[in-house]
Design a protein around this motif. Sequence first.
Motif, short mmCIF file in Angstrom:
data_model
loop_
_atom_site.label_atom_id
_atom_site.label_comp_id
_atom_site.label_asym_id
_atom_site.label_seq_id
_atom_site.Cartn_x
_atom_site.Cartn_y
_atom_site.Cartn_z
N GLN A 104 0.81 -1.22 0.00
CA GLN A 104 0.00 0.00 0.00
C GLN A 104 0.84 1.26 0.00
O GLN A 104 2.02 1.25 0.32
CB GLN A 104 -0.86 0.04 1.26
CG GLN A 104 -1.50 -1.27 1.61
CD GLN A 104 -2.47 -1.68 0.57
OE1 GLN A 104 -2.29 -2.64 -0.14
NE2 GLN A 104 -3.51 -0.93 0.45
N ARG A 106 1.60 4.62 1.85
CA ARG A 106 1.41 5.08 3.22
C ARG A 106 1.10 6.57 3.22
O ARG A 106 1.89 7.37 2.75
CB ARG A 106 2.69 4.83 4.02
CG ARG A 106 2.90 3.37 4.32
CD ARG A 106 4.20 3.19 5.03
NE ARG A 106 4.17 3.79 6.34
CZ ARG A 106 3.93 3.12 7.46
NH1 ARG A 106 3.68 1.84 7.41
NH2 ARG A 106 3.93 3.75 8.60
N PHE A 143 -4.51 3.22 -0.14
CA PHE A 143 -3.84 3.98 0.90
C PHE A 143 -3.91 3.28 2.24
O PHE A 143 -4.95 2.74 2.61
CB PHE A 143 -4.47 5.37 1.05
CG PHE A 143 -4.17 6.29 -0.08
CD1 PHE A 143 -5.16 6.66 -0.97
CD2 PHE A 143 -2.89 6.79 -0.27
CE1 PHE A 143 -4.88 7.50 -2.02
CE2 PHE A 143 -2.60 7.63 -1.31
CZ PHE A 143 -3.60 8.00 -2.19
N ASN A 144 -2.85 3.37 2.96
CA ASN A 144 -2.81 2.92 4.33
C ASN A 144 -2.71 4.19 5.17
O ASN A 144 -1.78 4.96 4.99
CB ASN A 144 -1.51 2.13 4.54
CG ASN A 144 -1.77 0.76 5.05
OD1 ASN A 144 -2.86 0.43 5.43
ND2 ASN A 144 -0.73 -0.05 5.05
N PHE A 145 -3.63 4.40 6.08
CA PHE A 145 -3.58 5.64 6.85
C PHE A 145 -2.73 5.41 8.07
O PHE A 145 -3.08 4.66 8.96
CB PHE A 145 -5.00 6.06 7.23
CG PHE A 145 -5.85 6.30 6.03
CD1 PHE A 145 -6.73 5.34 5.60
CD2 PHE A 145 -5.71 7.46 5.29
CE1 PHE A 145 -7.50 5.54 4.46
CE2 PHE A 145 -6.46 7.67 4.16
CZ PHE A 145 -7.36 6.72 3.74
N ARG B 236 -1.14 2.34 12.44
CA ARG B 236 -1.96 2.66 11.27
C ARG B 236 -3.34 2.04 11.39
O ARG B 236 -3.59 1.22 12.24
CB ARG B 236 -1.27 2.14 10.02
CG ARG B 236 -0.97 0.67 10.03
CD ARG B 236 -0.25 0.29 8.76
NE ARG B 236 0.17 -1.09 8.81
CZ ARG B 236 -0.62 -2.11 8.55
NH1 ARG B 236 -1.86 -1.90 8.21
NH2 ARG B 236 -0.16 -3.33 8.61
N LEU B 237 -4.21 2.47 10.50
CA LEU B 237 -5.55 1.91 10.50
C LEU B 237 -5.54 0.58 9.77
O LEU B 237 -4.72 0.36 8.88
CB LEU B 237 -6.51 2.87 9.79
CG LEU B 237 -6.74 4.21 10.48
CD1 LEU B 237 -7.65 5.07 9.66
CD2 LEU B 237 -7.32 4.00 11.85
N HIS B 239 -6.53 -2.45 7.28
CA HIS B 239 -6.73 -2.45 5.84
C HIS B 239 -7.18 -3.84 5.45
O HIS B 239 -6.92 -4.80 6.16
CB HIS B 239 -5.39 -2.11 5.20
CG HIS B 239 -5.48 -1.92 3.73
ND1 HIS B 239 -5.30 -2.95 2.84
CD2 HIS B 239 -5.72 -0.82 3.00
CE1 HIS B 239 -5.44 -2.48 1.62
NE2 HIS B 239 -5.68 -1.20 1.68
N ASN B 241 -6.07 -5.88 3.44
CA ASN B 241 -5.01 -6.86 3.21
C ASN B 241 -4.36 -7.36 4.48
O ASN B 241 -3.52 -8.24 4.44
CB ASN B 241 -3.90 -6.26 2.33
CG ASN B 241 -4.32 -6.19 0.89
OD1 ASN B 241 -5.30 -6.78 0.51
ND2 ASN B 241 -3.55 -5.47 0.09
#
Lengths: 357, 320
Positions: A104, A106, A143-145, B236-237, B239, B241
């Motif tokens: 992803q 970041r 996107f990875n938040f 992080r949030l 996802h 995956n």
Amino acid sequence: MSVKGFKEMDFYRKQVRSDCVELLSRFQKTDSVRFEVFSNIWREMKFSHIFYGTLNREKRAFSRLILDTAYSFFLPPFSFQIRVGGLYLLYCLYQCQTASPPEQIRLALKDWLDLSKFEKDAVDAQHLDAVYILRQLMFQKAFNFTAMPTVLVYKKKRKVEKSAPCEEFMERATRPQELINIELLEELSNIHELYGNLKSSVSLTSEQADPSFNLVRKDLIPQLRSTVMDFYKWQQRKDGTDEDEDSDEGTSSKQECSKRAELIASIKSKAFGEAAEAPKSRRHRQVEVNQTNYEAGPSHSSGYSRRNKPSLKTRTNENLYISGDLWKEVTTATHISRLTTLDFVRKDPRIAQGKTS
Amino acid sequence: MGIGADTMADLKSVCSLDSLRCHPVDQPPDTDFVPPDPTLRTLIQRKKKQDHRASLKICKNRHDLYADELERLTVGRKPEEEADMVPEGEVVLTINVYYPATFEKFTYVRPHVTLLMTGSHSLAELRDAICCVSDLQVCGEFSNTPDMAPDFISKDHYKSAFFYFEGVFYNDMRYPECQDISITTIEWAKTRNFPAYSQAKMEDTRFVDLKLKVGFPYLYCHQGDCEHLVIITDIRLTHENDCLDKKLYPLLTHKHRVTTQKCAVCHVYIGRWFTTDDQFAPSDPCLFCDKCFRMLHYDAEGNKLGEFLAYPYVDRGAFN
């Protein structure tokens, strides 16, 4: 991902960065923000090949490296065109990567506001392909938040390399022009006039106002305007142009001034003879002469670089010359088992230490 | 956005993936090798490395195989029950727990374990997931009673532990034997010019309640003096995956494997017994695995033969 993966990737970092800089500088030269132009350059450079040839275990780490490198071009302080190029680059790299499941992009918390502003600018200027690509990435959950832009890795470096951002991609400083724009000047001149009228209406004597009432600089607004124009002219000179030819596109389309303001604006622009500063989204169209000596990436002065010392084995091999039999004995394993002794006294003297050889 | 369908169709075709294809349609490229005549600098460098590697003969080593296996097991796993699914908007933290620094060769490698945890996990769950060899250690001399050794693991004796995050000590108070071992530090700090520290319970605090700095070293202390450095490397949030099975968290993603020392007799099994003053042993001290130890030092009935002192030994790589 293991720490070892990152160490291997360091090997590629400089080259990846210079490849991205090459692509973006070609994009910058085209003076366009269209995706078709970008994909033409991509195809010319055969950029998808950058992923080929990685070993299976390196695929993920390499995708991570190149996405992080491309991400840095998407943020301020780079100019709008470069940021759009960075966005296109991120999209293309995300689609073409070979890691599966895909790595992803970041997006750090601190960059969220910048991203929203960027999107708004693109929407306002009707750069539909940029907006489409951005929304497509969001839709594909690319996107990875995250809290931080890169994953932290701790490793010691002998020489800390500081990569200075590419100077050609930087946006020109525009704060003075943004602050003192046409509308502000118009407002100021209105207020100045009103103030003058009010002052003369309340003063006792009709024409000559009492000098003690003169608290305001009479020519404030023209002075402000001339200072800002001087700064702008100086910037243009610094960039290497003598005259600005792009006057028809320059005028901002954002302003909806009243008729009187338009008159003032036309008088002022005629008086100073140059195009006003275009808004950011069209700024790339302003003619500028790029420096001809383009160098890929900044050449930072290499500090004290330590020559790698040859290992002990090589030094021994170089310095020592041993003849035939002795050499054979030296290279085969030793059969002596007790080469060290204890340093305390054994309690039981019956237990003897035997040395076998 | 208010644009027409035609414009949308145009956009789609312009921005489609076809425009990125760098090879003719009917010739899918061989992605395992660098294409010939590379122009990109990355490819030139990679080709050099590839040629160099082809001249050597390196097979995949054991550590890479373990790492691959870990990754295969965890990435993209979905749970079977809906209730075990990690909810959307959950925060995932990546925590590095470092092995206690007792050896000198410490300069390049920092051996550590990487765990992934969600925000709704409590600190006590993190504590349970940390495996340290000092928990298995047994104190005492057991030459006369070799069969009693497993009953005395330190983990059961000394259950107290604490975490230190941002000026607060989080103690483990789940068991009645747990004591508050952070109180000594707090009182010592009060006598000197330190800002006041406070205490809280480990099992009541969840990660979302904590205020943390990414990359800042924190402490985990157990057994009274075994201290581990704890660093949060990423937040992080979640996802789609990621691994979405709640039951698999705390998730181990990376672990340093330490070389183990083998028995002096068979050189096959890891050493479990440590003897000194031993008349049968070739060196002092000496390591034995369980089988060889019993064969050498005890007779068939289990009587002790000869004089020696034996201590149970836990190898540093016991968790490999």
